[in-house]
Design an enzyme around this catalytic site. Sequence first.
Site, PDB file in Angstrom:
ATOM      1  CB  ALA A 158      -4.634 -16.100 -15.467  1.00 18.33           C
ATOM      2  NE  ARG A 174      -4.670 -28.733 -22.749  1.00 21.07           N
ATOM      3  CZ  ARG A 174      -4.593 -27.774 -21.914  1.00 21.07           C
ATOM      4  NH1 ARG A 174      -5.784 -26.956 -21.468  1.00 21.07           N
ATOM      5  NH2 ARG A 174      -3.792 -27.240 -21.367  1.00 21.07           N
ATOM      6  CB  CYS A 229       4.334 -13.068  -8.273  1.00 21.46           C
ATOM      7  SG  CYS A 229       4.190 -14.660  -7.703  1.00 21.46           S
ATOM      8  CB  SER A 280      -4.801 -15.604  -8.940  1.00 28.57           C
ATOM      9  OG  SER A 280      -4.092 -14.553  -8.151  1.00 28.57           O
ATOM     10  CE  LYS A 319       9.255 -20.674  -7.275  1.00 26.44           C
ATOM     11  NZ  LYS A 319       8.071 -20.857  -8.293  1.00 26.44           N
ATOM     12  NE  ARG A 339      -0.950 -20.427  -3.275  1.00 23.80           N
ATOM     13  CZ  ARG A 339      -0.375 -19.869  -4.354  1.00 23.80           C
ATOM     14  NH1 ARG A 339      -0.226 -18.637  -4.319  1.00 23.80           N
ATOM     15  NH2 ARG A 339       0.594 -20.631  -4.874  1.00 23.80           N
ATOM     16  CG  HIS A 386       1.326 -12.577  -3.935  1.00 24.20           C
ATOM     17  ND1 HIS A 386       0.072 -13.640  -4.052  1.00 24.20           N
ATOM     18  CD2 HIS A 386       2.159 -13.255  -4.754  1.00 24.20           C
ATOM     19  CE1 HIS A 386       0.363 -14.367  -5.017  1.00 24.20           C
ATOM     20  NE2 HIS A 386       1.445 -14.418  -5.451  1.00 24.20           N
TER      21      HIS A 386
END
Length: 349
Positions: A17, A43, A132, A162, A223, A245, A252
């Site tokens: 993504a 893959r 993010c 996402s 983080k 979440r 966000h």
Amino acid sequence: MAVEKGYHIAVVGATGAVGQQMLKTLEERDFPIQSVKLLSSKRSAGKKIIFKGEEITVEEATPESFEGVQLALFSAGGSVSKALAPEAAKRGAICVDNTSAFRMDENVPLVVPEVNEEDLRLHNGIIANPNCSTIQMVVALEPLREKYGIKKVVVSTYQAVSGAGLNAINEMKDQTKDLLEGKEVTPEVLPVGGDKKHYQIAFNAIPQIDKFQENGYTFEEMKMINETKKIMHLPELEVAATCVRLPVETGHSESVYVETEKGGATAEEIKQLLASSPGVTLQDDPANQVYPMAIDCVGKNDVFVGRIRKDLDRDNGFHMWIVSDNLLKGAAWNSVQIAESLVKLQLLK
């Protein structure tokens, strides 16, 4: 693919993504590219992707893939970055890494261009893209730090699925459909794929992003805490975070309380300051119910700020609501911005 002037670049994780968003952003920004390699796991190798009108076959990423590459954008997971970014750097590429692999490495700059672009000069071949939720917060906080100083930040996040990848998006959609049809659901992805228990995300809020640490905070919360201090060069800054979440696909949202070192500022002055700051769009008109919302920020590069108000008890305390597209400013756009800054600062040879 080739143009007359430009750089030899590689995108690692090109089929994911964020990788897809990086390619879209490079194309939209017309970043100067002479050749591009699209790299992925074994893959996904062999898939074909259209970039600037040309069909390119995705190759398996190996150390040798980076021969002749000047700029490598990584978004294929921390283990891939740890294995391949040093190999790419060894071959002369500047790596912009979108994972947590190098963020807290003292030899790796952690960069949000609106905040600490000059730190790019300190790179040793690898530059880290922050988390993010950290990125959008520091973009909004930096103007306050510059003008008033900041000493304390308390943030609660409302994060889109996402951020946990395609499987999490599909899980939310499938659960929503099943529950509306009266079926039972069996959660398998959220809050964390590798943790012991999984919980329903549809019609729910999960106060866990990533695994819990010994201090009771999750890895996502730590983080935000550690990255904010590093990016802003404020090791003593007091930061607390709670990360949640929500069943939102993209974008966000954050409720942020900040205490400035200097008192006396008004909410109106803070609004004017942010309205004129790079990378920020002010949406703040309570009388007309104007404020940032996740659905309005999707596909936009800016950080949106609103609901700015003074704390009722502290003269130096302010509350604000910050929203941004976590796949863009939170990942792909910040990475491409770093690349543009490298060109601007003449660091990309």
